[in-house]
Enzyme design. Sequence first.
Site, PDB file in Angstrom:
ATOM      1  N   CYS A 459       0.789  -1.242   0.000  1.00 32.01           N
ATOM      2  CA  CYS A 459       0.000   0.000   0.000  1.00 32.01           C
ATOM      3  C   CYS A 459       0.818   1.287   0.000  1.00 32.01           C
ATOM      4  O   CYS A 459       0.729   2.095  -0.921  1.00 32.01           O
ATOM      5  CB  CYS A 459      -0.942   0.007   1.205  1.00 32.01           C
ATOM      6  SG  CYS A 459      -2.078  -1.387   1.279  1.00 32.01           S
ATOM      7  N   HIS A 513      -1.570   5.840   2.259  1.00 29.21           N
ATOM      8  CA  HIS A 513      -1.670   4.773   3.251  1.00 29.21           C
ATOM      9  C   HIS A 513      -2.280   5.356   4.526  1.00 29.21           C
ATOM     10  O   HIS A 513      -1.918   6.456   4.954  1.00 29.21           O
ATOM     11  CB  HIS A 513      -0.278   4.210   3.523  1.00 29.21           C
ATOM     12  CG  HIS A 513      -0.264   2.970   4.356  1.00 29.21           C
ATOM     13  ND1 HIS A 513      -1.127   1.924   4.138  1.00 29.21           N
ATOM     14  CD2 HIS A 513       0.513   2.613   5.402  1.00 29.21           C
ATOM     15  CE1 HIS A 513      -0.877   0.972   5.005  1.00 29.21           C
ATOM     16  NE2 HIS A 513       0.110   1.364   5.788  1.00 29.21           N
TER      17      HIS A 513
END
Length: 857
Positions: A459, A513
């Site tokens: 991510c 993120h």
Amino acid sequence: MITKTIQRTTCVLLLAALSSLVAAGNDDTDWPCFRGAGGKGITHGFETAVHWDATDPDDDSILWKAPVPGLGHSCPVIVGERIFVATAVAEDGEMQLQIGRGGNTDAADDNGKQSWMVLCFDKSTGDELWRRTAHQGIPRATRHTKASHANTTVAVSGENVVAFFGSEGLFCYGLDGELKWKKDLGVVDVSKYGVGWGYGSSPAIHDGHIVLVCDDPDNPYLIALRLDDGREIWRKERTGICERSWGTPLIHEIDNTAHVVVNGWPWVVAYDLQTGDEVWRTDKGGSYMSTPVVVDDYLYLGNSNGVLRCFHAVTGEKVYEKRLGSGAYMVSSLVAANDKIYCPSEDGTVYVIQAGPEYDVLAKNRLGDSCLATPAISAGTLYFRTATELIAIGPNDEPAATSPAVSEARKPNVLFIAVDDLRPTMGCYGDKTAITPQMDGLADRGMRFNRAYCQVAVCNPSRASLMTGLRPDTLGVWTLPIHFREAKPDAVTLPQWLRKHGYFAVSHGKIYHNPTPDPQSWSEPIRNLPRLPAFYPDGTRDVIRDAMSKLPANDWRKNNLRGPATAAPDLPDHQVLDGARTDLCIEDLRRLAKSQQPFFLAMGYIRPHLSFVAPKKYWDLYDPEELPVLSGQKIPADAPPYAMHNNSELSHYVDLINMPKPWDEEELSADQARRLLHGYHACVSYVDAQIGRLLKALDEVGLTDDTIVVLWSDHGWKLGEYRGWGKMTNYEIDARVPLIISAPMVKTRGQSTESLAALLDLYPTLCELTGLETPDFVEGKSLVPILRDPLAKVHQSVTSQYYRTHEGSEYMGYSMRTDRYRYIEWRDFGSGEIKFQELYDHSTDDGESGLQSPRVI
């Protein structure tokens, strides 16, 4: 002496302003008391209007106007979707008000019967929700001809709306207008030259205390009362300390001790909130008029003679002193938003000043009525209380007014949709199991990229690379914990670049993120979600506690174990995370649609990231027995031992504590695999439905033909391929992502392309599609040639990479994808020495079916 006075006062103001940032918490859009949270008078992150004319009925900046009865200088206060103001209404309708500079020191001639009121308005529409008459009668003290009988601003804390009318009493209401309690403090006659000029100090609330400054020259005192019932906690006499004051106290904390700072003439004094004891006082030099505002390194003071002064906030050195205009006269306080300072003049002219050491008047705007109240700011909207009405002014400047780089034609909007952990499990990508009609429909009106790849299959670094336009090695972000601002503080993100060129950027959900957001990217803070119901069954916490108690003492999950990896709550869409976020996003879409400013609206969906939680109805779309559970899988033959990930992501969850690693002899049971597969597909269909709602709202506001829609995922995900579950490899299954771009100005609707593309390419692609210059630092390539011709190519190869540790050594794996091959090269992280090479021929094995392993050649 001015420098010395300013230095001392500034220290107090800066301390209060800084500490108020903590007190304000996450209520970024609330303005709950005089000059907002903590009294600092400034908001950050929201774009606000520069130009407007409230006398022009065609000015789209004017969102609404609402009449306010009577006369009052009480400033607007905003909590949630409510605005509160106070006013005093004369029975005979006469409301004498002196505007402009003059030498009159007489009291106003309006000693007839008055009604003191608190009013509540709807923030979005200006509709009056309720009004309550707190007191009726003859005023117990006179007022100056420039003042009113309702000078003080309401303060809101929790469910309590506190209004103080001086001699007429203190009142506490609920948010819906029910009276909770009231208290009579007697006559508070703040006077000068023996003439009562009216009460003006607003209440301050902190830690269950209401603090009031009652500086009647004959009996000055400071008082603290309980918020819940109005009972007096302490009272401190101020005889000899203050001759008179109309200032509102500031409350701040130092070393967990709250101080009440009271600005008056001739002393500025701090008191202990709990006891009322004096903590310190300055040398003589306090004031009783307008409150300064601090923006970055500079402090700004507005004077009643229309002069604006700027001082260095640390040294007190005067930077400039300028008269705003020949008719300017200010008694209200300055407020600021980002780098703009708003200076309301009594005649209804609002001067907008560029913050900084240079005096720069950005605009002079008309309210159309006199204004002696300090404005409020919430979510980019300015709220002015004039002598007769409330006015809401939105951030609706044309882009050309603020950025010369933007052409006069309106730029297309951008709807930027991210879906976490989504592999191409979509009908439009040929998946015969997935039920994704909304994303399929988007592909029908855009272009589907069949071979798009992320830069890192996890991510944080994937998203950081996409949003900055920089390769992971350039950015210095390869793993989850590193915030790209730590690695490269001066990075300019895609939304930052668009904002620089006139766009208004708003974000929801997971774009960066989750633990590493980037407030600098957005025009306003990300809105908080409402509290949502639990999605796990009752008793789940007990199951988790029991499982954690059985883990070894040194197990990292001892206090970090999560709930089950799947859940199917019987809840409506909007009571589960992504549905709730979609509601907020649609609200903002409708708001942004009313503006003339182009927007970049980002919506980041968390599913199908673990845990696989979707409303039950999406699970019911699938027959689990028909799901394609893989069997007979093998890890890539002859690949280095660090090439595959260890499936540890699933071991975070209580029902998969003993998650097998890909190379273990044991593997997930067919039932476990089917449950995970079912959960993943349910989540994909759930998110698909939310995307459909968002696209429908875009169509309803009439912007489908004016909006570029981009749908992307940060990386792929293994659903049993190579005995793996999760992402975090350099292989096709993890590096390949779905990517759909629907650009109304490109006439290739419903087509697809086999040309290589990278998420890194989105930054320059959107720059070209919006007609903006592409910054020279971006390392991707525009995909617009492919959008015009699906057979065009912009890459001969695209690159992904993944950092790995193994047996005490660090490696960086680089993966190059061409039309036919995937080449992976593992290097020692420190020396760069090549340690291993893999080459896979995708003309004979697409690397996704899982029926046979990739081959090392």
